[in-house]
Write a protein that holds these residues in place. Structure first.
Motif, PDB file in Angstrom:
ATOM      1  N   HIS A  23       0.835  -1.200   0.000  1.00  0.00           N
ATOM      2  CA  HIS A  23       0.000   0.000   0.000  1.00  0.00           C
ATOM      3  C   HIS A  23       0.871   1.251   0.000  1.00  0.00           C
ATOM      4  O   HIS A  23       2.071   1.189   0.279  1.00  0.00           O
ATOM      5  CB  HIS A  23      -0.876   0.010   1.248  1.00  0.00           C
ATOM      6  CG  HIS A  23      -0.076   0.098   2.524  1.00  0.00           C
ATOM      7  ND1 HIS A  23       0.641  -0.954   3.008  1.00  0.00           N
ATOM      8  CD2 HIS A  23       0.135   1.127   3.384  1.00  0.00           C
ATOM      9  CE1 HIS A  23       1.264  -0.592   4.118  1.00  0.00           C
ATOM     10  NE2 HIS A  23       0.980   0.667   4.367  1.00  0.00           N
ATOM     11  N   GLN A  24       0.241   2.343  -0.294  1.00  0.00           N
ATOM     12  CA  GLN A  24       0.887   3.648  -0.175  1.00  0.00           C
ATOM     13  C   GLN A  24       0.524   4.262   1.178  1.00  0.00           C
ATOM     14  O   GLN A  24      -0.614   4.092   1.643  1.00  0.00           O
ATOM     15  CB  GLN A  24       0.392   4.583  -1.288  1.00  0.00           C
ATOM     16  CG  GLN A  24       0.689   4.099  -2.688  1.00  0.00           C
ATOM     17  CD  GLN A  24       2.165   4.188  -3.000  1.00  0.00           C
ATOM     18  OE1 GLN A  24       2.791   5.216  -2.772  1.00  0.00           O
ATOM     19  NE2 GLN A  24       2.737   3.114  -3.528  1.00  0.00           N
ATOM     20  N   VAL A  25       1.464   4.965   1.772  1.00  0.00           N
ATOM     21  CA  VAL A  25       1.159   5.660   3.034  1.00  0.00           C
ATOM     22  C   VAL A  25       0.735   7.090   2.708  1.00  0.00           C
ATOM     23  O   VAL A  25       1.509   7.852   2.122  1.00  0.00           O
ATOM     24  CB  VAL A  25       2.386   5.671   3.967  1.00  0.00           C
ATOM     25  CG1 VAL A  25       2.063   6.430   5.250  1.00  0.00           C
ATOM     26  CG2 VAL A  25       2.834   4.252   4.286  1.00  0.00           C
ATOM     27  N   HIS A  26      -0.477   7.420   3.016  1.00  0.00           N
ATOM     28  CA  HIS A  26      -0.943   8.794   2.781  1.00  0.00           C
ATOM     29  C   HIS A  26      -1.975   9.163   3.830  1.00  0.00           C
ATOM     30  O   HIS A  26      -2.426   8.314   4.610  1.00  0.00           O
ATOM     31  CB  HIS A  26      -1.516   8.939   1.356  1.00  0.00           C
ATOM     32  CG  HIS A  26      -2.812   8.215   1.178  1.00  0.00           C
ATOM     33  ND1 HIS A  26      -4.022   8.847   1.147  1.00  0.00           N
ATOM     34  CD2 HIS A  26      -3.070   6.899   1.044  1.00  0.00           C
ATOM     35  CE1 HIS A  26      -4.976   7.947   1.002  1.00  0.00           C
ATOM     36  NE2 HIS A  26      -4.431   6.758   0.928  1.00  0.00           N
ATOM     37  N   ASN A  27      -2.324  10.449   3.869  1.00  0.00           N
ATOM     38  CA  ASN A  27      -3.278  10.980   4.862  1.00  0.00           C
ATOM     39  C   ASN A  27      -2.810  10.726   6.295  1.00  0.00           C
ATOM     40  O   ASN A  27      -3.607  10.439   7.183  1.00  0.00           O
ATOM     41  CB  ASN A  27      -4.675  10.372   4.641  1.00  0.00           C
ATOM     42  CG  ASN A  27      -5.740  11.090   5.484  1.00  0.00           C
ATOM     43  OD1 ASN A  27      -5.609  12.284   5.757  1.00  0.00           O
ATOM     44  ND2 ASN A  27      -6.758  10.368   5.912  1.00  0.00           N
ATOM     45  N   VAL A  28      -1.506  10.784   6.490  1.00  0.00           N
ATOM     46  CA  VAL A  28      -0.995  10.680   7.861  1.00  0.00           C
ATOM     47  C   VAL A  28      -0.300  11.989   8.218  1.00  0.00           C
ATOM     48  O   VAL A  28       0.138  12.727   7.333  1.00  0.00           O
ATOM     49  CB  VAL A  28      -0.012   9.498   8.039  1.00  0.00           C
ATOM     50  CG1 VAL A  28      -0.731   8.175   7.882  1.00  0.00           C
ATOM     51  CG2 VAL A  28       1.154   9.616   7.085  1.00  0.00           C
ATOM     52  N   ALA A  29      -0.202  12.247   9.497  1.00  0.00           N
ATOM     53  CA  ALA A  29       0.419  13.500   9.931  1.00  0.00           C
ATOM     54  C   ALA A  29       1.929  13.327  10.032  1.00  0.00           C
ATOM     55  O   ALA A  29       2.475  12.254   9.728  1.00  0.00           O
ATOM     56  CB  ALA A  29      -0.160  13.908  11.281  1.00  0.00           C
ATOM     57  N   SER A  30       2.594  14.382  10.428  1.00  0.00           N
ATOM     58  CA  SER A  30       4.049  14.327  10.626  1.00  0.00           C
ATOM     59  C   SER A  30       4.339  14.761  12.059  1.00  0.00           C
ATOM     60  O   SER A  30       3.464  15.283  12.749  1.00  0.00           O
ATOM     61  CB  SER A  30       4.733  15.284   9.653  1.00  0.00           C
ATOM     62  OG  SER A  30       4.212  16.587   9.850  1.00  0.00           O
ATOM     63  N   ASP A  31       5.597  14.540  12.468  1.00  0.00           N
ATOM     64  CA  ASP A  31       5.980  15.015  13.808  1.00  0.00           C
ATOM     65  C   ASP A  31       5.937  16.540  13.846  1.00  0.00           C
ATOM     66  O   ASP A  31       6.314  17.194  12.875  1.00  0.00           O
ATOM     67  CB  ASP A  31       7.414  14.570  14.133  1.00  0.00           C
ATOM     68  CG  ASP A  31       7.444  13.130  14.613  1.00  0.00           C
ATOM     69  OD1 ASP A  31       6.428  12.678  15.167  1.00  0.00           O
ATOM     70  OD2 ASP A  31       8.478  12.475  14.419  1.00  0.00           O
ATOM     71  N   LEU A  32       5.544  17.078  14.966  1.00  0.00           N
ATOM     72  CA  LEU A  32       5.612  18.532  15.143  1.00  0.00           C
ATOM     73  C   LEU A  32       6.967  18.896  15.729  1.00  0.00           C
ATOM     74  O   LEU A  32       7.343  18.411  16.801  1.00  0.00           O
ATOM     75  CB  LEU A  32       4.501  19.002  16.094  1.00  0.00           C
ATOM     76  CG  LEU A  32       4.575  20.480  16.501  1.00  0.00           C
ATOM     77  CD1 LEU A  32       4.399  21.402  15.291  1.00  0.00           C
ATOM     78  CD2 LEU A  32       3.528  20.809  17.563  1.00  0.00           C
TER      79      LEU A  32
END
Ligand SMILES: Cc1cc2nc3c(=O)[nH]c(=O)nc-3n(C[C@H](O)[C@H](O)[C@H](O)COP(=O)(O)OP(=O)(O)OC[C@H]3O[C@@H](n4cnc5c(N)ncnc54)[C@H](O)[C@@H]3O)c2cc1C
Length: 567
Positions: free
Chosen positions: A17-26
């Motif tokens: 799968h592709q990884v998408h719609n995830v956040a990143s570290d702040l």
């Protein structure tokens, strides 16, 4: 050859799968200049001169390598060596390097000393703002930093003992070595009150102190007994409560004696705590450990209360810090994560939740900064002294107690990943339940409010005078203040049972009224209005995300957005 878009759409062989719609570290944000509530609070309460140095520290606190120290210090927790490999008693705690790095940074920044070395108006505000940001990075090491800071007024009650320690306490630097004070330029201070049979009620202490030679203030005593909690046992000296023939008394007990031998203060084991993991908390025994009497025999509680009132103030700021750290991360997350076709940050119900969480923080921050100002002014201003006496207990109770639900709600904003140990959220939650308990638990704070009012009615007049400054700014608040005043007038000192039974009900209202009055006076209208409508109006406020219709939630959330510079 495939285009980048085609590559993205087609999994490479073996990938699922592709990884998408995830956040990143702040990270890489300035903890000060992106925080409207803090920035305004500092300027308002007398710390404007320190804005430059706070901003520089806020920049440091947001750097990824600095934030990483907080994770490492809690992953690799302290370990106790009671003896060395040859069998010599050492009572030494080994910490991860990240803990030492945070300690060094905090002490070099003067988080333990600034108001004492540079006592000017706004000094507690500026130091408080920096300590507050540091607590967002890591709370555990804040324990010895705050104890060192808070110990100074207690030490000063016994000038000849203060003279032994004070310059090394106040120096900006960190020396973690387990060696006598004479060999050190920088030292830290701990505190031991709680015993197995009693923590809140320290008059139940069983540790006994007898004079080595002469009795009396400033003299050396020998202590036999134990402490069930003694945090940061690598501190160089501890303020310890123990019984003399005159009652509970306060002693300065060093790890090493002036003759260079180890004091008979044995660390038995480290506590296995659910939170505050980076900070070692220990159980200790005194086997004839020696220490100097601070103040008179029997005056231990008034002596150490000088220290405790400052650690209580820091608990308020630290719990507000947990709220701010969670909220900044949650907003960062919700701006990236989409569900049901829209970013979470644009979903009306999530906006209601985030704005509500920010309101909680706004109240906590305004309260903490106002208390910092009271600390700055209290020595020369009776109103401020009275306010500090009463409102510190109110604020310690309320803000610390509001943090666990806040931290939990932040986890839910993130969803399932919010409870994963490789994120900051479980750590924030675990910290949030410690602050309400130590330094005087909730009930103890409420009883302290009653005690303060009973002993010095002027403290309630000062508190009321402060509330009344907001009159006319919001009709809901005015009604609330009228009701609260009615309750104050009906307080019956003869009905101690009734007063104690209802103490939380009264202190809850005092806290809400105080926060509301500050926000109505000083915050943008959107904040003051939403705070009063949600928390003071009759319909109640049971869960976060229950703001009434018509609130300017976007404006409230923007004040918290870590991507938006406010200065
Ligand atoms: C991580 C951690 C680190 C700590 N580090 C230190 C340290 O370095 N030094 C130190 O001295 N202590 C330390 N403590 C101890 C802490 O200060 C005590 O746990 C706290 O003061 C409560 O005391 P206790 O545990 O004995 O509970 P108790 O005193 O038994 O209280 C239990 C409950 O009863 C309530 N209560 C007490 N009296 C009344 C009353 N009259 N009416 C109604 N309710 C009442 C309290 O509010 C509390 O909720 C630490 C605690 C923790 C969790």
């Amino acid at each position: 050859m495939k285009t980048a878009k085609e590559l993205q759409a087609t999994p490479i062989a073996g990938e699922t799968h592709q990884v998408h719609n995830v956040a990143s570290d702040l990270h890489s944000y300035n903890l000060f200049t992106t925080d409207a509530a803090l920035l305004e609070g500092v300027k308002r309460e007398g710390g404007e001169w320190g804005v430059g140095e706070i901003a520089a520290f806020g920049e440091k606190c947001g750097k990824p390598e600095y934030l990483e120290l907080g994770f490492l210090a809690n992953k690799y927790t302290p370990e106790l060596d009671t003896h060395d490999r040859f069998g010599n008693r050492v009572d030494s705690v080994r910490y991860h390097g990240a803990y030492h790095a945070l300690m060094k940074s905090a002490l070099e920044e003067g988080l333990h000393s600034q108001p004492w070395t540079n006592p000017r108006e706004g000094a507690h505000v500026v130091r408080g703002a920096k300590a507050f940001m540091q607590s967002q990075v890591e709370a555990g090491h804040g324990c010895p930093v705050t104890m060192t800071f808070a110990s100074v007024p207690s030490f000063r009650l016994q000038p000849e003992v203060a003279a032994i320690f004070e310059s090394k306490i106040l120096s900006r630097g960190y020396d973690p070595r387990n060696v006598p004070i004479d060999e050190k330029q920088f030292i830290t201070v701990g505190m031991g009150m709680t015993e197995k049979q009693g923590g809140s009620d320290v008059r139940a202490n069983s540790t006994m102190a007898t004079p080595v030679n002469q009795p009396g203030a400033g003299q050396m005593y020998s202590l036999v007994g134990h402490k069930w909690f003694l945090s940061a046992p690598m501190c160089d000296v501890f303020l310890i409560l123990a019984q003399t023939t005159a009652g509970v008394s306060c002693f300065a007990v060093p790890r090493w004696l002036p003759d260079g031998t180890k004091n008979a203060l044995n660390v038995i084991r480290l506590k296995d705590k659910m939170g505050n993991k980076s900070n070692a908390s220990s159980e200790v025994e005194f086997r004839g450990a020696q220490g100097w009497l601070i103040g008179d025999e029997g005056r231990g509680v008034p002596t150490i209360i000088e220290m405790v009132s400052l650690t209580r103030f820091d608990c308020m700021g630290a719990s507000a810090g947990l709220m701010r750290a969670g909220l900044a991360n949650a907003i960062h997350h919700c701006k990236q994560r989409a569900a049901f076709g829209a970013k979470l940050i644009d979903q009306p119900l999530m906006q209601n939740v985030l704005a509500d969480l920010q309101l909680e923080y706004e109240g906590a921050m305004a309260f903490s900064m106002r208390m910092a100002r009271a600390l700055d002014l209290k020595d020369n201003d009776e109103h401020e002294a009275n306010l500090a006496r009463l409102a510190t207990a109110v604020g310690k109770y309320w803000i610390c107690k509001r943090a666990p639900q806040h931290s939990y709600e932040i986890m839910e904003c993130i969803g399932g990943s919010g409870v994963m140990e490789n994120s900051i959220y479980p750590r924030l939650f675990r910290e949030s339940v410690i602050n309400p308990i130590w330094e005087g638990s909730g009930n103890v704070q409420c009883l302290d409010v009653l005690r303060a009012i009973g002993k010095t009615p002027a403290v309630l007049m000062a508190f009321n005078a402060e509330l009344n400054k907001a009159r006319g700014g919001n009709a809901i608040l005015d009604t609330y203040l009228n009701n609260l005043n009615q309750q104050f007038m009906q307080l019956n000192p003869a009905d101690m049972h009734g007063l104690q039974y209802s103490a939380r009900t009264m202190v809850d209202q005092m806290a809400l009224a105080f926060e509301a009055s500050l926000l109505v006076r000083h915050a943008p209208a959107a904040v003051g209005e939403a705070f009063c409508s949600s928390r003071l109006a009759a319909q109640g406020h049971h869960n976060y995300g229950a703001l009434p219709k018509g609130m300017n939630v976007k404006a409230i959330i923007e004040r918290a957005d870590p991507a938006i510079e406010k200065a």
